[in-house]
Design a protein around this motif. Sequence first.
Motif, PDB file in Angstrom:
ATOM      1  N   GLY A 141       0.582  11.502 -14.890  1.00 25.20           N
ATOM      2  CA  GLY A 141       1.727  12.325 -14.497  1.00 25.20           C
ATOM      3  C   GLY A 141       3.040  11.662 -14.847  1.00 25.20           C
ATOM      4  O   GLY A 141       3.987  12.328 -15.302  1.00 25.20           O
ATOM      5  N   LEU A 142       3.128  10.351 -14.666  1.00 22.61           N
ATOM      6  CA  LEU A 142       4.340   9.629 -15.035  1.00 22.61           C
ATOM      7  C   LEU A 142       4.590   9.703 -16.536  1.00 22.61           C
ATOM      8  O   LEU A 142       5.727   9.899 -16.991  1.00 22.61           O
ATOM      9  N   ILE A 196       5.608  11.930  -8.009  1.00 22.16           N
ATOM     10  CA  ILE A 196       4.767  12.281  -9.165  1.00 22.16           C
ATOM     11  C   ILE A 196       3.610  11.302  -9.290  1.00 22.16           C
ATOM     12  O   ILE A 196       2.457  11.694  -9.524  1.00 22.16           O
ATOM     13  N   TYR A 197       3.903  10.010  -9.116  1.00 20.99           N
ATOM     14  CA  TYR A 197       2.851   8.997  -9.245  1.00 20.99           C
ATOM     15  C   TYR A 197       1.807   9.149  -8.151  1.00 20.99           C
ATOM     16  O   TYR A 197       0.598   9.046  -8.411  1.00 20.99           O
ATOM     17  N   ASP A 198       2.263   9.409  -6.907  1.00 25.11           N
ATOM     18  CA  ASP A 198       1.310   9.559  -5.807  1.00 25.11           C
ATOM     19  C   ASP A 198       0.386  10.762  -6.007  1.00 25.11           C
ATOM     20  O   ASP A 198      -0.788  10.723  -5.613  1.00 25.11           O
ATOM     21  N   GLN A 199       0.917  11.828  -6.641  1.00 26.90           N
ATOM     22  CA  GLN A 199       0.120  13.041  -6.809  1.00 26.90           C
ATOM     23  C   GLN A 199      -0.726  13.027  -8.086  1.00 26.90           C
ATOM     24  O   GLN A 199      -1.878  13.466  -8.084  1.00 26.90           O
ATOM     25  N   TYR A 200      -0.140  12.521  -9.181  1.00 24.21           N
ATOM     26  CA  TYR A 200      -0.799  12.653 -10.489  1.00 24.21           C
ATOM     27  C   TYR A 200      -1.093  11.325 -11.173  1.00 24.21           C
ATOM     28  O   TYR A 200      -1.688  11.319 -12.253  1.00 24.21           O
ATOM     29  N   ASP A 257       0.852  -1.184   0.000  1.00 27.05           N
ATOM     30  CA  ASP A 257       0.000   0.000   0.000  1.00 27.05           C
ATOM     31  C   ASP A 257       0.892   1.240   0.000  1.00 27.05           C
ATOM     32  O   ASP A 257       2.123   1.141   0.039  1.00 27.05           O
ATOM     33  N   LYS A 258       0.276   2.422  -0.024  1.00 30.43           N
ATOM     34  CA  LYS A 258       1.041   3.659  -0.173  1.00 30.43           C
ATOM     35  C   LYS A 258       1.921   3.983   1.025  1.00 30.43           C
ATOM     36  O   LYS A 258       2.798   4.837   0.942  1.00 30.43           O
ATOM     37  N   SER A 259       1.707   3.301   2.149  1.00 33.93           N
ATOM     38  CA  SER A 259       2.535   3.555   3.326  1.00 33.93           C
ATOM     39  C   SER A 259       3.852   2.783   3.298  1.00 33.93           C
ATOM     40  O   SER A 259       4.658   2.898   4.214  1.00 33.93           O
TER      41      SER A 259
END
Length: 418
Positions: free
Chosen positions: A89-90, A81-85, A32-34
């Motif tokens: 975005g990538l 970048i991936y987490d935001q867009y 996961d993102k953590s």
Amino acid sequence: MHLPLLLTLLTLLTLTLAATTTTDLYKILQLDKSANDRDLKRAYRTLSKKYHPDKSSGDETKFLEVAEAYETLSDPTTRKIYDQYGHDGLANHKRTGGAQQHNPFDLFSQFFGGGRGQQGVRRGHDMEVKLSIPLRDFYTGREVPFSLEKQQICDTCEGSGSADGHVETCSRCNGRGMIIQKHMLAPGMFQQVQSHCDVCGGQGKTIKKPCKTCGGAKVVRGRIDLVADVEPGMPRGHRIVFENEADEHPDYVAGNLNVVVDELAAKIDTSESDEARRSRNDGAFFRRKGPDLYWKEVLSLREAWMGGWTRNLTHLDGHVVPLSRGRGEVVQPGQVESVAGEGIPSWQEGHVHEHDEHHESHGKLHVEYVVVLPDQMESGMEKEFWSLWEKWRKKNGVDLLKDSGRPAAVVQDVKDEL
């Protein structure tokens, strides 16, 4: 790398990039993102070994997906970048020249110290351990948990051997791991000898601050827990293969762990009660030979001669196999009765056969009858038996010495036995 192989890899990589635009990169790595850097490395280490195309169970498409996901998320810039867009975005970042395409097999080589080429993936040695289980488990099948001690990559330094994470190129061999020395054999004559670098030990890298846990060795000894899936009917001595579960090291892919399944020697606890001993079904009283089982059943003289008895044999899985003889049915000492379908389940090439008209689903159960004679008889019983025996011997007896060729000890006018 040959041109056709390179074109194939580029095509697969293009397809993989298209597929990952709709798949969450964290899900590809089963995170996961953590997740932190250590989690990313562990996930990549496990999944890339699992899907590597050089393995029989490999999957090149998934291998490329895992490599792409790890390469993106392990870089702080592209991960942000991936987490935001997201994927868009990538893609925009790559179009503007912010990221370069890398060969996923080069990434694997850097991570494990091996690669894909003429020599394939560098692998460690296989390991072999023996697992002893009772006969019952061969009959019913069972998931058998077990533990073993092996070499594992140090978690503290993540296999770098360095306490601060800094690993430097060896100044003596310049990272080659080998040095060339000249030896003068005679005036004007020299011999060049190549050997491992004595500074870095042939690793090409040096560490100033060794890890306190592994002492700079990159690996430690530790215990792991595994589960062996023993299938019904599996033969003794069969090898269950655990891929890449042998000794680990960051410089190579771990070899396979081969678990040899053996039959535990039968052992009877003399402290057991008679009732508990009779109800045992762990295989102490069964013997196996191939697909067949063997059992010895004890009968008294009366039962063997007169019949009229019933036995309930408790099988290895607890079900009951009835044995019986009607009144007047004689059982000879050592006689064997074969019961179809009560042997070991049929097993071949990793699966249990289904029953059909051409193949039996189980072997046979062979029951050998052992007749036990009484040690002595009471005088009254002896007289009654003797009188009855004499009566029927004169009528139906046979001469046992007639065809033996041996002289009779006493001249008799009567027949010997019934």
